[in-house]
Design a protein around this motif. Sequence first.
Motif, PDB file in Angstrom:
ATOM      1  N   ILE A 203      11.180  35.152   2.108  1.00 45.24           N
ATOM      2  CA  ILE A 203      12.341  35.090   2.510  1.00 45.24           C
ATOM      3  C   ILE A 203      12.456  34.108   3.777  1.00 45.24           C
ATOM      4  O   ILE A 203      13.329  33.451   4.303  1.00 45.24           O
ATOM      5  N   LYS A 204      11.450  34.224   4.754  1.00 38.67           N
ATOM      6  CA  LYS A 204      11.144  33.480   5.812  1.00 38.67           C
ATOM      7  C   LYS A 204      11.094  31.951   5.270  1.00 38.67           C
ATOM      8  O   LYS A 204      11.773  31.049   6.110  1.00 38.67           O
ATOM      9  N   SER A 205      10.441  31.748   4.418  1.00 37.14           N
ATOM     10  CA  SER A 205      10.409  30.212   3.977  1.00 37.14           C
ATOM     11  C   SER A 205      11.525  29.742   3.459  1.00 37.14           C
ATOM     12  O   SER A 205      11.782  28.646   3.900  1.00 37.14           O
ATOM     13  N   LEU A 206      11.962  30.575   2.785  1.00 36.76           N
ATOM     14  CA  LEU A 206      13.492  30.188   2.056  1.00 36.76           C
ATOM     15  C   LEU A 206      14.716  29.931   3.207  1.00 36.76           C
ATOM     16  O   LEU A 206      15.356  28.887   3.129  1.00 36.76           O
ATOM     17  N   ARG A 207      14.446  30.997   4.034  1.00 36.97           N
ATOM     18  CA  ARG A 207      15.474  30.558   5.453  1.00 36.97           C
ATOM     19  C   ARG A 207      15.271  29.168   6.034  1.00 36.97           C
ATOM     20  O   ARG A 207      16.061  28.682   6.570  1.00 36.97           O
TER      21      ARG A 207
END
Length: 236
Positions: A203-207
């Motif tokens: 999720i951090k990478s996607l954001r």
Amino acid sequence: MEGKSKILIVEDDYEIARVMSDHLRDEGFLITWASTGVEGWEDFKQDTFSIVLVDLMLPEMDGFTLCKTIRLESDVPLIIVSAKNEDESKILGLDLGADDYLTKPFSLKELTARVNSHLRRYKRYTDKHHNGQKSYYKHDLVIDFLNEAVFLNEELLTLTAKERDILFVLAKNPFTTFEKSELYEHVWQLKNVDGNNTITVHIKSLRTKLKDTQRTAKFIQTVWGVGYRFIGEHLR
């Protein structure tokens, strides 16, 4: 029905599956039969079906889990076909996304009537929404579900397969909160274990790639103590 619609039957009883398959083929449908829940999910991912018939008491993955898993990915009509006649089973199946519940034993005429009814309704829905394959959101986000592509400010984003799968699950179910364990088990198809931070990392990478921030989220919102949900504002 016009044309040849594809039906996926997920039923572990060979004789029942044979009778249903033979009858529906005679009615002009193309049939795929799976004998376990896992096999049914694999078949569903590999082809495009017009309707899915699911038994509840399946090996490897029960019918409730299969219905929930399919519904996260698709609006295809789902009919539960089961000998379980308790109201609790019917309510749970419908709550998980099934469109109808057919109790065994049933007549083949009733089976055909229900299949045709849901196919007509689904055709009207897909004609109206153009199958919902490409979605446009505020802040210049475009998700092309059919071609598995994501654009931000008209630029194609380079996402990993898992990042894309997480985003697609969230975007196809807007404003639905998913627990981290639920997302992990659906995307990875593995049982989650305590302390697993895989979803948090993805999720951090996607954001970062979406230029989204946790403090002022435009697309992926953290629901504290629970998980995540997609809040992108749909334009068309």
